[in-house]
Design a protein around this motif. Sequence first.
Motif, PDB file in Angstrom:
ATOM      1  N   VAL A  46       0.826  -1.037  -0.055  1.00 34.09           N
ATOM      2  CA  VAL A  46      -0.111   0.053   0.114  1.00 34.09           C
ATOM      3  C   VAL A  46       0.774   1.288   0.071  1.00 34.09           C
ATOM      4  CG1 VAL A  46      -1.751   1.473   1.489  1.00 34.09           C
ATOM      5  CG2 VAL A  46      -1.875  -1.302   1.438  1.00 34.09           C
ATOM      6  N   GLU A  47       0.822   2.096  -1.025  1.00 36.90           N
ATOM      7  CA  GLU A  47       1.381   3.450  -0.974  1.00 36.90           C
ATOM      8  C   GLU A  47       0.339   4.554  -0.485  1.00 36.90           C
ATOM      9  OE1 GLU A  47       4.501   3.632  -4.533  1.00 36.90           O
ATOM     10  OE2 GLU A  47       2.406   3.684  -5.089  1.00 36.90           O
ATOM     11  N   SER A  53      -4.189  10.228  -0.533  1.00 37.09           N
ATOM     12  CA  SER A  53      -4.579   9.193  -1.275  1.00 37.09           C
ATOM     13  C   SER A  53      -3.832   7.815  -1.149  1.00 37.09           C
ATOM     14  CB  SER A  53      -4.805   9.424  -2.768  1.00 37.09           C
ATOM     15  OG  SER A  53      -3.295   9.929  -3.329  1.00 37.09           O
ATOM     16  N   VAL A  54      -4.630   6.588  -1.575  1.00 34.74           N
ATOM     17  CA  VAL A  54      -3.959   5.449  -1.089  1.00 34.74           C
ATOM     18  C   VAL A  54      -3.978   4.736  -2.697  1.00 34.74           C
ATOM     19  CG1 VAL A  54      -4.316   3.093  -0.048  1.00 34.74           C
ATOM     20  CG2 VAL A  54      -4.597   5.146   1.052  1.00 34.74           C
ATOM     21  N   ASP A  55      -2.834   3.745  -2.897  1.00 36.93           N
ATOM     22  CA  ASP A  55      -2.851   2.927  -4.068  1.00 36.93           C
ATOM     23  C   ASP A  55      -2.445   1.685  -3.324  1.00 36.93           C
ATOM     24  OD1 ASP A  55      -3.026   4.784  -6.002  1.00 36.93           O
ATOM     25  OD2 ASP A  55      -1.027   5.505  -6.118  1.00 36.93           O
ATOM     26  N   ILE A  56      -3.104   0.495  -4.031  1.00 39.35           N
ATOM     27  CA  ILE A  56      -2.855  -0.868  -3.651  1.00 39.35           C
ATOM     28  C   ILE A  56      -2.330  -1.460  -4.726  1.00 39.35           C
ATOM     29  CG2 ILE A  56      -4.053  -2.886  -2.858  1.00 39.35           C
ATOM     30  CD1 ILE A  56      -6.463  -1.143  -1.949  1.00 39.35           C
ATOM     31  N   GLU A  82     -11.381  -3.868   2.602  1.00 37.12           N
ATOM     32  CA  GLU A  82     -11.748  -3.127   3.832  1.00 37.12           C
ATOM     33  C   GLU A  82     -10.502  -3.187   4.710  1.00 37.12           C
ATOM     34  OE1 GLU A  82     -14.963  -3.597   7.382  1.00 37.12           O
ATOM     35  OE2 GLU A  82     -15.836  -3.802   5.493  1.00 37.12           O
ATOM     36  N   ASP A  83      -9.953  -4.331   4.961  1.00 38.84           N
ATOM     37  CA  ASP A  83      -8.847  -4.377   5.980  1.00 38.84           C
ATOM     38  C   ASP A  83      -7.619  -3.698   5.527  1.00 38.84           C
ATOM     39  OD1 ASP A  83      -9.789  -6.563   7.290  1.00 38.84           O
ATOM     40  OD2 ASP A  83      -9.351  -8.043   5.995  1.00 38.84           O
ATOM     41  N   VAL A  84      -7.487  -3.568   4.103  1.00 37.89           N
ATOM     42  CA  VAL A  84      -6.421  -2.761   3.517  1.00 37.89           C
ATOM     43  C   VAL A  84      -6.493  -1.317   3.880  1.00 37.89           C
ATOM     44  CG1 VAL A  84      -5.119  -2.224   1.295  1.00 37.89           C
ATOM     45  CG2 VAL A  84      -5.683  -4.575   1.757  1.00 37.89           C
ATOM     46  N   GLN A  85      -7.699  -0.876   3.572  1.00 40.42           N
ATOM     47  CA  GLN A  85      -8.095   0.489   3.794  1.00 40.42           C
ATOM     48  C   GLN A  85      -8.031   1.039   5.153  1.00 40.42           C
ATOM     49  OE1 GLN A  85      -8.507   2.664   1.286  1.00 40.42           O
ATOM     50  NE2 GLN A  85      -8.563   1.075  -0.141  1.00 40.42           N
ATOM     51  N   GLN A  86      -8.292   0.056   6.000  1.00 41.02           N
ATOM     52  CA  GLN A  86      -8.322   0.333   7.610  1.00 41.02           C
ATOM     53  C   GLN A  86      -6.542   0.491   7.954  1.00 41.02           C
ATOM     54  OE1 GLN A  86     -10.573  -2.498   9.920  1.00 41.02           O
ATOM     55  NE2 GLN A  86     -12.331  -1.263   9.351  1.00 41.02           N
ATOM     56  N   ILE A  87      -5.955  -0.552   7.574  1.00 42.62           N
ATOM     57  CA  ILE A  87      -4.569  -0.521   7.609  1.00 42.62           C
ATOM     58  C   ILE A  87      -3.877   0.833   6.870  1.00 42.62           C
ATOM     59  CG2 ILE A  87      -2.213  -2.030   7.179  1.00 42.62           C
ATOM     60  CD1 ILE A  87      -4.260  -4.552   7.693  1.00 42.62           C
ATOM     61  N   ALA A  88      -4.190   1.091   5.804  1.00 39.42           N
ATOM     62  CA  ALA A  88      -3.356   1.958   5.069  1.00 39.42           C
ATOM     63  C   ALA A  88      -3.549   3.484   6.076  1.00 39.42           C
ATOM     64  CB  ALA A  88      -4.412   2.381   3.919  1.00 39.42           C
ATOM     65  N   GLU A  89      -4.841   3.583   6.752  1.00 38.31           N
ATOM     66  CA  GLU A  89      -4.920   4.895   7.703  1.00 38.31           C
ATOM     67  C   GLU A  89      -3.681   4.856   8.559  1.00 38.31           C
ATOM     68  OE1 GLU A  89      -6.910   7.430   7.304  1.00 38.31           O
ATOM     69  OE2 GLU A  89      -7.419   6.299   5.637  1.00 38.31           O
ATOM     70  N   GLY A  97       3.590   0.724   2.877  1.00 39.09           N
ATOM     71  CA  GLY A  97       3.428  -0.394   3.787  1.00 39.09           C
ATOM     72  C   GLY A  97       3.306  -1.767   3.188  1.00 39.09           C
ATOM     73  N   ALA A  98       3.995  -2.864   3.775  1.00 40.53           N
ATOM     74  CA  ALA A  98       3.548  -4.264   3.238  1.00 40.53           C
ATOM     75  C   ALA A  98       2.586  -4.833   4.235  1.00 40.53           C
ATOM     76  CB  ALA A  98       4.883  -4.922   3.236  1.00 40.53           C
ATOM     77  N   ILE A  99       1.564  -5.457   3.801  1.00 37.39           N
ATOM     78  CA  ILE A  99       0.571  -6.153   4.474  1.00 37.39           C
ATOM     79  C   ILE A  99       0.667  -7.707   4.293  1.00 37.39           C
ATOM     80  CG2 ILE A  99      -1.764  -6.387   5.062  1.00 37.39           C
ATOM     81  CD1 ILE A  99      -2.309  -3.802   3.960  1.00 37.39           C
ATOM     82  N   LEU A 100       1.280  -8.332   5.114  1.00 33.64           N
ATOM     83  CA  LEU A 100       1.683  -9.841   5.012  1.00 33.64           C
ATOM     84  C   LEU A 100       0.856 -10.628   6.062  1.00 33.64           C
ATOM     85  CD1 LEU A 100       4.578  -8.059   5.693  1.00 33.64           C
ATOM     86  CD2 LEU A 100       5.266 -10.647   4.901  1.00 33.64           C
TER      87      LEU A 100
END
Length: 148
Positions: A46-47, A53-56, A82-89, A97-100
């Motif tokens: 996630v950038e 703004s967020v790019d996945i 939804e998880d990715v958007q919450q984590i991006a915050e 960020g890297a979400i593993l």
Amino acid sequence: MAEFEYGPAEFMVAQFDTDRPSPGVVEAILDLVENGTVRLLDLVFVERHDDGSVDIIELEEIGDEIGLTDITLDATGLAGDEDVQQIAELLEPGSTGAILVIEHLWAKDLANRFFQSGGVVLHSERIPAPVLNAVAADAFDELETTEG
């Protein structure tokens, strides 16, 4: 009794000040997968831009670029939108960020053994390494003070 297909899994989020993880981070992930410590279930980048703004970025989009071409994700989609958007915050603007989503293979074996013996894991909680190390250092300092 049947064996579990998956053991306990964990969302882990790492933030980088660069737009991609370093080769050392990639090597660490590969080492853990190759030696059987963890199974990588899902991986999403996630950038978060300076404007918020967020790019996945899916692994397929940058795997070649960062050296993760030989990795297989065993359950893509676990890190849902939804998880990715919450984590991006959680990410600072201008970072990546890297979400593993990782499965601890030792914990899978332990959970299977509990289950086959009629038991069940009721609670598990991970203590982040910086917190554990700080608490342990404080306890050690306190012990030295009382013994000294």
